[in-house]
Design a protein around this motif. Structure first.
Motif, PDB file in Angstrom:
ATOM      1  N   LEU A 172       0.744  -1.176  -0.039  1.00 50.91           N
ATOM      2  CA  LEU A 172       0.203   0.039   0.050  1.00 50.91           C
ATOM      3  C   LEU A 172       1.287   0.910   0.213  1.00 50.91           C
ATOM      4  O   LEU A 172       0.048   2.873  -0.755  1.00 50.91           O
ATOM      5  N   SER A 173       1.829   1.399   1.146  1.00 50.30           N
ATOM      6  CA  SER A 173       2.872   1.953   0.851  1.00 50.30           C
ATOM      7  C   SER A 173       3.685   2.625  -0.510  1.00 50.30           C
ATOM      8  O   SER A 173       3.471   4.004  -1.234  1.00 50.30           O
ATOM      9  N   ILE A 174       4.092   1.719  -0.720  1.00 43.99           N
ATOM     10  CA  ILE A 174       4.544   1.384  -2.662  1.00 43.99           C
ATOM     11  C   ILE A 174       3.801   1.982  -3.446  1.00 43.99           C
ATOM     12  O   ILE A 174       4.301   2.808  -4.536  1.00 43.99           O
ATOM     13  N   ASN A 175       2.449   2.145  -3.429  1.00 39.79           N
ATOM     14  CA  ASN A 175       1.215   2.408  -4.417  1.00 39.79           C
ATOM     15  C   ASN A 175       0.836   3.832  -4.289  1.00 39.79           C
ATOM     16  O   ASN A 175      -0.070   3.900  -4.855  1.00 39.79           O
ATOM     17  N   ASN A 176       1.240   4.420  -3.021  1.00 34.35           N
ATOM     18  CA  ASN A 176       0.504   5.629  -1.976  1.00 34.35           C
ATOM     19  C   ASN A 176      -0.458   5.711  -2.090  1.00 34.35           C
ATOM     20  O   ASN A 176      -1.517   6.484  -2.749  1.00 34.35           O
ATOM     21  N   MET A 177      -0.866   4.601  -2.018  1.00 39.03           N
ATOM     22  CA  MET A 177      -3.101   4.553  -1.545  1.00 39.03           C
ATOM     23  C   MET A 177      -3.389   5.264  -0.034  1.00 39.03           C
ATOM     24  O   MET A 177      -2.408   5.229   0.748  1.00 39.03           O
ATOM     25  N   GLY A 178      -3.798   6.801  -0.359  1.00 35.25           N
ATOM     26  CA  GLY A 178      -4.095   7.034   0.178  1.00 35.25           C
ATOM     27  C   GLY A 178      -3.774   8.507   0.609  1.00 35.25           C
ATOM     28  O   GLY A 178      -3.952   9.791   0.975  1.00 35.25           O
ATOM     29  N   GLY A 179      -2.413   8.317  -0.404  1.00 36.90           N
ATOM     30  CA  GLY A 179      -1.769   9.716  -0.672  1.00 36.90           C
ATOM     31  C   GLY A 179      -0.682  10.220   0.718  1.00 36.90           C
ATOM     32  O   GLY A 179      -0.616   8.821   1.384  1.00 36.90           O
ATOM     33  N   ALA A 180      -0.212  11.679   0.659  1.00 38.08           N
ATOM     34  CA  ALA A 180       0.604  11.404   2.204  1.00 38.08           C
ATOM     35  C   ALA A 180      -0.049  11.328   3.597  1.00 38.08           C
ATOM     36  O   ALA A 180       0.643  11.359   4.411  1.00 38.08           O
ATOM     37  N   LEU A 181      -1.147  11.109   3.164  1.00 42.00           N
ATOM     38  CA  LEU A 181      -2.131  11.732   4.497  1.00 42.00           C
ATOM     39  C   LEU A 181      -1.796   9.823   5.294  1.00 42.00           C
ATOM     40  O   LEU A 181      -1.897   9.693   6.152  1.00 42.00           O
ATOM     41  N   PHE A 182      -1.579   9.113   4.354  1.00 39.81           N
ATOM     42  CA  PHE A 182      -2.240   7.813   5.020  1.00 39.81           C
ATOM     43  C   PHE A 182      -0.479   6.807   5.339  1.00 39.81           C
ATOM     44  O   PHE A 182      -0.242   5.557   5.613  1.00 39.81           O
ATOM     45  N   ALA A 183       0.111   7.565   4.428  1.00 42.91           N
ATOM     46  CA  ALA A 183       2.307   7.311   4.058  1.00 42.91           C
ATOM     47  C   ALA A 183       2.199   6.402   5.988  1.00 42.91           C
ATOM     48  O   ALA A 183       2.484   5.353   6.096  1.00 42.91           O
ATOM     49  N   ARG A 184       1.687   7.708   6.372  1.00 45.37           N
ATOM     50  CA  ARG A 184       2.224   7.315   8.004  1.00 45.37           C
ATOM     51  C   ARG A 184       1.757   5.824   8.600  1.00 45.37           C
ATOM     52  O   ARG A 184       1.793   5.208   9.424  1.00 45.37           O
ATOM     53  N   PHE A 185       0.091   5.842   8.151  1.00 49.94           N
ATOM     54  CA  PHE A 185      -0.669   4.688   8.483  1.00 49.94           C
ATOM     55  C   PHE A 185       0.182   3.485   8.474  1.00 49.94           C
ATOM     56  O   PHE A 185       0.107   2.442   8.536  1.00 49.94           O
ATOM     57  N   TRP A 186       0.476   2.986   7.262  1.00 50.29           N
ATOM     58  CA  TRP A 186       0.568   2.054   6.635  1.00 50.29           C
ATOM     59  C   TRP A 186       2.445   1.754   7.383  1.00 50.29           C
ATOM     60  O   TRP A 186       2.568   0.957   7.343  1.00 50.29           O
ATOM     61  N   GLN A 187       3.191   2.968   7.186  1.00 45.43           N
ATOM     62  CA  GLN A 187       4.604   2.866   8.096  1.00 45.43           C
ATOM     63  C   GLN A 187       4.301   1.978   9.800  1.00 45.43           C
ATOM     64  O   GLN A 187       4.498   1.722  10.234  1.00 45.43           O
ATOM     65  N   LEU A 188       2.962   2.649  10.306  1.00 43.65           N
ATOM     66  CA  LEU A 188       2.776   1.860  11.925  1.00 43.65           C
ATOM     67  C   LEU A 188       2.476   0.555  11.860  1.00 43.65           C
ATOM     68  O   LEU A 188       2.496  -0.109  12.283  1.00 43.65           O
ATOM     69  N   GLY A 189       1.464   0.884  10.539  1.00 46.66           N
ATOM     70  CA  GLY A 189       1.290  -0.968  10.193  1.00 46.66           C
ATOM     71  C   GLY A 189       1.865  -2.200  10.222  1.00 46.66           C
ATOM     72  O   GLY A 189       1.967  -2.418  10.980  1.00 46.66           O
ATOM     73  N   PHE A 190       3.047  -1.848   9.162  1.00 46.98           N
ATOM     74  CA  PHE A 190       4.448  -2.061   8.968  1.00 46.98           C
ATOM     75  C   PHE A 190       5.174  -2.363  10.396  1.00 46.98           C
ATOM     76  O   PHE A 190       5.728  -3.912  11.019  1.00 46.98           O
ATOM     77  N   VAL A 191       4.854  -1.531  11.239  1.00 45.06           N
ATOM     78  CA  VAL A 191       6.008  -1.598  12.592  1.00 45.06           C
ATOM     79  C   VAL A 191       5.458  -2.119  13.517  1.00 45.06           C
ATOM     80  O   VAL A 191       5.631  -3.063  14.335  1.00 45.06           O
ATOM     81  N   ALA A 192       3.977  -2.117  13.182  1.00 46.55           N
ATOM     82  CA  ALA A 192       2.881  -3.241  14.376  1.00 46.55           C
ATOM     83  C   ALA A 192       3.438  -4.359  14.294  1.00 46.55           C
ATOM     84  O   ALA A 192       2.836  -5.276  15.704  1.00 46.55           O
TER      85      ALA A 192
END
Length: 318
Positions: A172-192
């Motif tokens: 989802l991060s690679i395909n920029n889903m949700g744009g910059a608004l969701f970028a931190r969410f994907w990163q958070l889910g990855f670490v979690a």
């Protein structure tokens, strides 16, 4: 001309004056030459070793530029993982089967491409800590019949069960889903995801190795070590500590800030308690034979990732 250069002779008075400086310039001392010369007299060739070192330095520079590519590219992700997996294979094979190593290689590429070297390092830290916990008192665990198969080496099912939700977040991060608004969410889910799985692995393996008493999560009845859904004080404390360590690594690498690191730790503990409930109530039951450890692991890490992102969304909306 070549013979004149290699074996100088007395100058003939018949030679015209313009040729004398040129022949004098081509004269070579009789004591020998320190390194080869080209066909054009007086032009030295570079020493072979120096040329080889120059080529290696140029290759090293190209590889470093590829690894440091920012933002990461597929080429940099593949090249970096090839280098790491080729030279690190003796260490990797201590905790992975050959097929498991292939799955881990794909995970490494995806992690590097999505979140860069720091994202890959989180995966590597998870692997190192989880493998060390699995190897603790492995002989004792094998004697009791509660050790991981293949001497603690994980296969592809275990790799997928440990990283499925992280792979989804990476894609989802690679395909920029949700744009910059969701970028931190994907990163958070990855670490979690990895905080959740590390809590599960460490709490289970430390509980098997050092737990004095294990309790069923639903009734708190004393049960043997290795029982599905069982927990121990030693294992639970170790699992929380491991999650804090990995979240701290993610914070130090810039993957999450301090509030997000705290969310990862909290989400991982809730997810693991839910997993213990699933293990105690459903796993190994006749009607749930399909619910093996790998599937339960996918459920566990998915809960951890989704819960972490929901908690962050709740905080932001308030």
């Amino acid at each position: 001309m070549a013979s004149a250069c290699l074996f100088p002779r007395p100058m003939s008075p018949l030679l015209s004056p313009p040729l004398r400086p040129f022949l004098h310039h081509c004269a070579v001392p009789r004591i020998g030459v320190p390194y080869p010369r080209s066909k054009v007299c007086g032009t030295p060739l570079p020493p072979p070793k120096a040329a080889l070192f120059a080529e290696l330095a140029a290759l090293q520079g190209s590889l470093l530029d590829l690894v440091r590519a920012s933002p990461p590219t597929w080429k940099s992700a593949i090249a970096s993982n090839l280098f790491i997996f080729i030279f690190g294979s003796p260490i990797l094979l201590s905790g992975l089967t050959i097929s498991g190593m292939g799955s881990a290689f794909l995970l490494g590429i995806l992690s590097w491409r999505a979140f860069g070297p720091s994202g890959f390092f989180i995966v590597a830290a998870y692997f190192a800590i989880a493998t060390a916990a699995t190897k603790l008192k492995i002989a004792q665990k094998e004697a009791l019949g509660i050790a991981e198969k293949r001497g603690g080496r994980r296969g592809p099912g275990s790799v997928i069960g440990s990283s499925a939700s992280a792979c989804v977040c990476a894609l989802l991060s690679i395909n920029n889903m949700g744009g910059a608004l969701f970028a931190r969410f994907w990163q958070l889910g990855f670490v979690a995801c990895f905080c959740t799985k590390l809590t599960d692995t460490v709490s289970s393996e430390i509980g098997k190795a050092y737990g004095k008493t294990t309790y069923l999560a639903t009734t708190f009845k004393v049960v043997p070590k290795g029982t599905e859904g069982a927990v121990s004080i030693e294992g639970t404390v170790s699992g929380v500590a491991a999650s804090i360590v990995l979240a701290g690594i993610a914070y130090s690498m810039g993957q999450v800030d301090l509030p997000h690191a705290s969310i990862c730790v909290l989400a991982s503990q809730i997810a693991n308690f839910v997993e213990s409930l699933i293990g105690a109530t459903l796993q190994d039951k006749n009607s749930f034979q399909w619910l093996n450890n790998d599937i339960v692991n996918v459920i566990n890490i998915s809960i951890g990732s989704i819960l972490a992102m929901l908690l962050q969304l709740l905080i932001r909306t308030n």
